[in-house]
Design an enzyme around this catalytic site. Structure first.
Site, PDB file in Angstrom:
ATOM      1  N   ARG A  75      -9.249  -6.068   4.338  1.00  0.00           N
ATOM      2  CA  ARG A  75     -10.603  -5.632   4.683  1.00  0.00           C
ATOM      3  C   ARG A  75     -10.974  -6.046   6.106  1.00  0.00           C
ATOM      4  O   ARG A  75     -10.857  -7.221   6.457  1.00  0.00           O
ATOM      5  CB  ARG A  75     -11.612  -6.235   3.703  1.00  0.00           C
ATOM      6  CG  ARG A  75     -11.442  -5.750   2.274  1.00  0.00           C
ATOM      7  CD  ARG A  75     -12.344  -6.484   1.298  1.00  0.00           C
ATOM      8  NE  ARG A  75     -12.205  -5.908  -0.036  1.00  0.00           N
ATOM      9  CZ  ARG A  75     -11.269  -6.281  -0.918  1.00  0.00           C
ATOM     10  NH1 ARG A  75     -10.406  -7.245  -0.602  1.00  0.00           N
ATOM     11  NH2 ARG A  75     -11.201  -5.694  -2.090  1.00  0.00           N
ATOM     12  N   HIS A 100      -7.669  -1.373   3.848  1.00  0.00           N
ATOM     13  CA  HIS A 100      -6.293  -0.855   3.774  1.00  0.00           C
ATOM     14  C   HIS A 100      -6.067   0.390   4.641  1.00  0.00           C
ATOM     15  O   HIS A 100      -5.487   1.382   4.186  1.00  0.00           O
ATOM     16  CB  HIS A 100      -5.922  -0.552   2.323  1.00  0.00           C
ATOM     17  CG  HIS A 100      -5.759  -1.767   1.459  1.00  0.00           C
ATOM     18  ND1 HIS A 100      -5.392  -3.001   1.965  1.00  0.00           N
ATOM     19  CD2 HIS A 100      -5.903  -1.938   0.106  1.00  0.00           C
ATOM     20  CE1 HIS A 100      -5.315  -3.869   0.967  1.00  0.00           C
ATOM     21  NE2 HIS A 100      -5.623  -3.255  -0.160  1.00  0.00           N
ATOM     22  N   HIS A 174       1.775  -2.395  -1.709  1.00  0.00           N
ATOM     23  CA  HIS A 174       0.761  -2.745  -2.711  1.00  0.00           C
ATOM     24  C   HIS A 174       1.250  -2.519  -4.136  1.00  0.00           C
ATOM     25  O   HIS A 174       0.487  -2.101  -5.013  1.00  0.00           O
ATOM     26  CB  HIS A 174      -0.514  -1.930  -2.450  1.00  0.00           C
ATOM     27  CG  HIS A 174      -1.778  -2.600  -2.877  1.00  0.00           C
ATOM     28  ND1 HIS A 174      -2.160  -2.694  -4.197  1.00  0.00           N
ATOM     29  CD2 HIS A 174      -2.751  -3.215  -2.164  1.00  0.00           C
ATOM     30  CE1 HIS A 174      -3.323  -3.318  -4.276  1.00  0.00           C
ATOM     31  NE2 HIS A 174      -3.705  -3.651  -3.049  1.00  0.00           N
ATOM     32  N   TYR A 176       2.076  -3.318  -7.879  1.00  0.00           N
ATOM     33  CA  TYR A 176       1.610  -4.224  -8.938  1.00  0.00           C
ATOM     34  C   TYR A 176       2.801  -4.540  -9.837  1.00  0.00           C
ATOM     35  O   TYR A 176       3.369  -3.635 -10.464  1.00  0.00           O
ATOM     36  CB  TYR A 176       0.535  -3.562  -9.795  1.00  0.00           C
ATOM     37  CG  TYR A 176      -0.799  -3.297  -9.141  1.00  0.00           C
ATOM     38  CD1 TYR A 176      -1.950  -3.962  -9.572  1.00  0.00           C
ATOM     39  CD2 TYR A 176      -0.928  -2.353  -8.123  1.00  0.00           C
ATOM     40  CE1 TYR A 176      -3.187  -3.696  -9.009  1.00  0.00           C
ATOM     41  CE2 TYR A 176      -2.162  -2.081  -7.547  1.00  0.00           C
ATOM     42  CZ  TYR A 176      -3.282  -2.755  -7.997  1.00  0.00           C
ATOM     43  OH  TYR A 176      -4.518  -2.488  -7.433  1.00  0.00           O
ATOM     44  N   ASP A 247      -8.077 -12.653  -5.477  1.00  0.00           N
ATOM     45  CA  ASP A 247      -7.940 -11.559  -4.516  1.00  0.00           C
ATOM     46  C   ASP A 247      -8.044 -12.182  -3.121  1.00  0.00           C
ATOM     47  O   ASP A 247      -8.852 -11.755  -2.291  1.00  0.00           O
ATOM     48  CB  ASP A 247      -9.018 -10.497  -4.730  1.00  0.00           C
ATOM     49  CG  ASP A 247      -8.759  -9.230  -3.916  1.00  0.00           C
ATOM     50  OD1 ASP A 247      -7.685  -9.146  -3.283  1.00  0.00           O
ATOM     51  OD2 ASP A 247      -9.628  -8.339  -3.909  1.00  0.00           O
ATOM     52  N   GLU A 308       0.958  -9.197  -1.617  1.00  0.00           N
ATOM     53  CA  GLU A 308       0.823  -8.416  -0.390  1.00  0.00           C
ATOM     54  C   GLU A 308       1.115  -9.300   0.826  1.00  0.00           C
ATOM     55  O   GLU A 308       0.209  -9.846   1.451  1.00  0.00           O
ATOM     56  CB  GLU A 308      -0.579  -7.821  -0.309  1.00  0.00           C
ATOM     57  CG  GLU A 308      -0.952  -6.959  -1.509  1.00  0.00           C
ATOM     58  CD  GLU A 308      -2.442  -6.712  -1.623  1.00  0.00           C
ATOM     59  OE1 GLU A 308      -3.038  -6.215  -0.637  1.00  0.00           O
ATOM     60  OE2 GLU A 308      -3.027  -7.032  -2.675  1.00  0.00           O
TER      61      GLU A 308
END
Length: 343
Positions: A75, A100, A174, A176, A247, A308
């Protein structure tokens, strides 16, 4: 072995397989890893990443499943930054902030793909050029990302970039992960590792305050493998801000190996991560709900975890973070290697 399947709208799906049967699937759209099959302790091959049942759902991909992220991962506060006494306004796509790479970031790009087979490795080279001014970023940025699958069950991602104007760059993937195989359980039952003494404090909008906090004596202390359920069940304001999970950006501790990891005791799968990036954002899938049709089943909170590896965009507004400005004549070159074993 590498196979290519042509889809509609210019999309292609590439399947890369090594001699042990480990299999990687990648779309040219977004450079997206749609599937990664690795063996468990009994040799059973299963998918260990989150991906859509319908490939066309990647067109909108608000959770960035498997995607290459750029020009800047993370961000950017207020969707703007200053560089060489000039203010650059970017496209906002998360409230007033830029996330992103913005709405037309690298996750939305149709990459040029070149398959290769050499030296006991198979893989894909992906190419893209971002024009000066795209998304608000300065400079013509030439990007090359290489996915390499080796015979010893390692997936390496090499990121390279050059520019003709000074510009911020930090690229990541990214994906998961969920080592249970076939998404049988959430990652709460798995154990995570991050070799880090410090993580970033976030405000209520998930923007860095500029402060680095100690991981010691907190649920963010992942310097040895810790069950994620233990993290999720610990009351902590920073976990609340992130949506009942992590996060956050972690700065890697120098010379520690591995840099990060994930372990699933039931399947025996162990993933370890090495990288020359300065740190990573660890995201534990806090924003996932049951609305998405994934390959094996519907999505669920904490169904996957992202590692990440990257620099951190807070460096554009605060001191104390690794620099992410790429200048003409320099080469951005970062690599992250995911190794898969069992124990």
């Amino acid at each position: 072995m590498i196979e290519k399947t042509a889809l509609q709208d210019g999309w292609d799906l590439y399947t890369v397989t090594n001699k042990k049967g480990m299999r990687l699937e990648v779309l040219n759209f977004g450079g997206i890893i749609t599937s990664l099959e690795v063996p468990d302790k009994d040799g059973n091959l299963e998918n260990i990443v989150l991906g859509y049942r319908n490939l066309q759902d990647y067109q909108d991909n608000p959770n960035y499943f498997g995607a290459l992220i750029g020009q800047v991962a993370g961000r950017i506060q207020e969707s703007k930054f200053e560089l060489d006494n000039e203010t650059f306004q970017l496209e906002a796509n998360e409230g007033k902030h830029h996330l992103h790479g913005g709405p037309e970031g690298f996750h939305q790009v149709l990459w040029e793909v070149e398959p290769f087979e050499e030296n006991e490795t198979n893989g894909l080279r992906l190419y893209h050029t971002s024009k000066d001014g795209e998304g608000g970023y300065p400079g013509n940025l030439t990007v090359n990302v290489t996915y390499t699958l080796s015979e010893d069950n390692k997936l390496a991602i090499l990121y390279k970039a050059t520019t003709d104007k000074a510009t911020p760059v930090t690229l990541t993937n990214h994906t998961y992960f969920n080592l249970s195989g076939g998404l049988k359980r959430t990652v709460a039952t798995q154990q995570a590792l991050v070799a880090s003494d410090q993580y970033t404090e976030l405000d209520e909008e998930l923007i860095s305050t500029g402060r680095l906090l100690d991981t010691a004596a907190s649920p963010f202390d992942l310097r040895s493998f810790k069950p994620l359920q233990e993290v999720f069940s610990t009351p902590h304001n920073q976990l609340r801000i992130a949506g009942a999970g992590i996060d956050h950006y972690f700065l890697f501790t120098n010379n520690e190996k591995p840099k990060a990891g994930l372990y699933d005791p039931e399947s025996g799968r162990l993933m370890t991560i090495e990288s020359n990036q300065p740190g990573l954002v660890l995201y534990t899938g806090n924003g996932l709900d049951n609305s998405l049709e994934l390959k094996e089943r519907k999505s669920e909170k904490h169904l996957g975890i992202c590692f990440e590896t990257q620099a951190f965009p807070a460096a554009l507004h605060h001191d104390g973070f690794p620099d992410l400005i790429l200048k003409p004549g320099e080469e951005y070159r970062k690599e992250t290697v995911f190794s898969f074993t069992t124990k």
